[in-house]
Design a protein around this motif. Structure first.
Motif, PDB file in Angstrom:
ATOM      1  N   ASN A 150     -32.177   0.710   4.412  1.00  9.90           N
ATOM      2  CA  ASN A 150     -31.998   1.520   3.202  1.00  9.90           C
ATOM      3  C   ASN A 150     -32.049   0.639   1.971  1.00  9.90           C
ATOM      4  N   ALA A 151     -32.468   1.258   0.858  1.00  5.88           N
ATOM      5  CA  ALA A 151     -32.535   0.542  -0.414  1.00  5.88           C
ATOM      6  C   ALA A 151     -31.338   0.955  -1.251  1.00  5.88           C
ATOM      7  N   ASP A 195     -24.701  -3.926  12.009  1.00  6.82           N
ATOM      8  CA  ASP A 195     -25.849  -4.803  11.741  1.00  6.82           C
ATOM      9  C   ASP A 195     -27.202  -4.175  12.045  1.00  6.82           C
ATOM     10  N   GLN A 196     -27.204  -3.030  12.693  1.00 11.65           N
ATOM     11  CA  GLN A 196     -28.500  -2.373  12.949  1.00 11.65           C
ATOM     12  C   GLN A 196     -29.127  -1.867  11.647  1.00 11.65           C
ATOM     13  N   LEU A 197     -28.318  -1.785  10.588  1.00 14.04           N
ATOM     14  CA  LEU A 197     -28.825  -1.302   9.294  1.00 14.04           C
ATOM     15  C   LEU A 197     -29.070  -2.474   8.355  1.00 14.04           C
ATOM     16  N   ARG A 198     -30.300  -2.585   7.869  1.00 18.57           N
ATOM     17  CA  ARG A 198     -30.638  -3.606   6.874  1.00 18.57           C
ATOM     18  C   ARG A 198     -30.616  -2.937   5.503  1.00 18.57           C
ATOM     19  N   THR A 199     -29.782  -3.473   4.603  1.00 17.64           N
ATOM     20  CA  THR A 199     -29.699  -2.907   3.263  1.00 17.64           C
ATOM     21  C   THR A 199     -30.305  -3.879   2.262  1.00 17.64           C
ATOM     22  N   VAL A 255     -25.796  -7.370   1.644  1.00 14.71           N
ATOM     23  CA  VAL A 255     -26.946  -6.738   0.979  1.00 14.71           C
ATOM     24  C   VAL A 255     -27.947  -7.837   0.659  1.00 14.71           C
ATOM     25  N   GLU A 256     -29.184  -7.609   1.043  1.00 18.51           N
ATOM     26  CA  GLU A 256     -30.235  -8.597   0.844  1.00 18.51           C
ATOM     27  C   GLU A 256     -30.878  -8.371  -0.519  1.00 18.51           C
ATOM     28  N   LEU A 257     -30.873  -9.406  -1.352  1.00 15.27           N
ATOM     29  CA  LEU A 257     -31.487  -9.298  -2.670  1.00 15.27           C
ATOM     30  C   LEU A 257     -32.962  -9.672  -2.561  1.00 15.27           C
ATOM     31  N   VAL A 258     -33.839  -8.731  -2.883  1.00 16.71           N
ATOM     32  CA  VAL A 258     -35.278  -8.989  -2.768  1.00 16.71           C
ATOM     33  C   VAL A 258     -35.858  -9.163  -4.167  1.00 16.71           C
TER      34      VAL A 258
END
Ligand code: XMP
Length: 310
Positions: free
Chosen positions: A25-26, A46-50, A77-80
Motif C-alpha cells: 500500500n502507498a 511483514d506481509q504488507l509492504r508500505t 514505511v519505505e521512503l521511495v
C-alpha cells in the motif's frame, strides 16, 4: 456505528483474503491511507509492504515526519525517492489539468506500478472511502478506481486485486477509527491536503525554486493558523509579479495568496473571518521571505472559487 467491531471485522477480512500472499500500500500521511496502513499491518504484519513516495511536492519535512510517526507505532514505511520523476513530468507544464494529470500519471503508471510489480504483491490496499465512491458516481471527482488509474486490468493481467477496507466509512468515521487505533492527533485530525500536493498551489510552472517558495509560505501559514479551528488553510504562489520596495530599492517581487476557509465536506466553503492582527502577522512573515513582497488574503467562497488554485 460500532467502531471496535469494524476494526475486528476488517482485520479478519484482510487476513482471510490475503492469506499467505504479499500485499502493498502507498501511504501519503493523510488520515485515510494512514488508517489503511495500521489496519493492514495489524492483519498482515511483514506481509504488507508500505511505501511513501516522495514526489518533491510535499510540505517541509513531511516525508521524514510520516516515516517517524509510523516507526513509533512499530510500522516500517519505505521512503521511495521519486522526486526527479515528478519534477521532470511537470517541467514546462502550465495548464492546471495537464499538471494534475502529470502527477497522477507519474504516480500510478510509473512509480507505483513499478513498485507493485517488483514487490510481487498479490493485493493492493487502498484508502477509498464512501464519499470518494459517491463523488465518483456523481461525476464530481475523477475516477477513484485504482485499477483504472493504473491503466491495467490487474487481476487478469498480473493476478492481483484491490482491497478497500474503508469503503463503508465517511471522513468523521475514519478519524474516530484512526484515534481508536492509536494514530496521533497530527494524523487523525490532519487538515485536508490534496493528492497533487503543492502542485495545486502554484500557478504556472512547478519548478524546484517555486516549490521552495510555496513550501516556506505554507509552513508560515500552517504555524500561524494552526489554532484557527478552520477547516483548511493554505498558501498559493501566483504567476505574476508586483513592484515593491526593499532596502530602499525597487523590487519586482513574487505574490503569495493566503486562503483560510470553513467547510464541513469541502463541497462548499466560506472564508474565515480571521482577526486583523493575525492576518498582519502572517503578511509580515510572508513578505520577509526573499523575493516575496506582497501577501493577499483570498475573500472568495466556494462557489464560485474552488478551495485549491488548480
Ligand atoms: P477544490 O479545490 O476542488 O478542493 O475545492 C476540494 C477539497 O479537495 C481537496 N483536493 C484534493 N484532494 N486529491 C485529493 O485527495 C486531489 O486531487 C484534490 N484536489 C483538491 C482540497 O484540498 C479540498 O479540501
Amino acid at each position: 456505528m460500532d467502531y471496535e467491531n469494524f476494526i475486528d471485522e476488517q482485520i479478519a477480512h484482510i487476513k482471510q483474503t490475503v492469506g499467505e500472499a504479499k500485499a502493498i500500500n502507498a501511504l501519503s500521511g493523510g488520515v485515510d491511507s494512514s488508517l489503511v496502513t495500521v489496519l493492514g499491518h495489524r492483519a498482515l504484519g511483514d506481509q504488507l509492504r508500505t511505501v511513501f513516495v516522495d514526489n518533491a511536492l510535499m510540505r517541509k519535512g513531511e516525508p521524514q515526519q510520516v516515516v517517524e510517526i509510523f516507526a513509533s507505532l512499530g510500522i516500517a514505511v519505505e521512503l521511495v525517492d521519486a522526486k526527479n520523476e515528478f519534477l521532470s513530468a511537470l517541467a514546462g507544464l502550465t495548464d492546471p489539468e495537464e499538471k494534475r494529470q502529470a502527477v497522477t500519471d507519474t504516480f500510478y503508471s510509473k512509480v507505483f506500478s513499478r513498485l507493485v510489480k517488483e514487490s510481487d504483491a498479490k493485493y493492493l490496499l487502498h484508502g477509498t472511502i464512501l464519499t470518494d465512491i459517491e463523488e465518483t458516481v456523481d461525476g464530481i471527482k475523477r475516477q477513484h478506481n485504482i485499477l483504472t488509474q493504473l491503466g491495467i486490468d490487474t487481476e487478469k493481467e498480473y493476478g492481483y486485486s484491490v482491497l478497500e477496507p474503508l469503503k463503508t466509512l465517511r471522513k468523521d468515521d475514519v478519524r474516530e477509527v484512526a484515534k481508536l487505533l492509536g494514530l496521533p492527533a497530527e494524523i487523525s485530525q490532519r487538515i485536508p491536503f490534496p493528492g497533487p500536493a503543492l502542485a495545486t498551489r502554484i500557478i504556472g510552472e512547478v519548478t524546484l525554486d517555486r516549490l521552495e517558495t510555496v513550501r516556506a509560505a505554507t509552513s508560515i501559514v500552517e504555524e500561524e493558523l494552526a489554532d484557527s479551528g478552520a477547516f483548511q488553510y493554505l498558501a498559493v504562489l501566483l504567476n505574476d509579479r508586483a513592484t515593491g520596495i526593499r532596502n530602499k530599492k525597487r523590487e519586482f517581487g513574487q505574490i503569495i495568496v493566503v486562503r483560510c476557509i470553513e467547510s464541513t465536506d469541502a463541497r462548499t466553503a466560506t472564508v474565515t473571518k480571521l482577526p486583523w492582527d493575525k492576518l498582519n502577522r502572517v503578511s509580515e512573515r510572508i513578505t520577509r521571505m526573499k523575493g516575496v513582497n506582497r501577501c493577499l488574503y483570498d475573500l472568495t467562497p466556494k462557489p464560485p472559487a474552488t478551495i485549491e488554485y488548480i
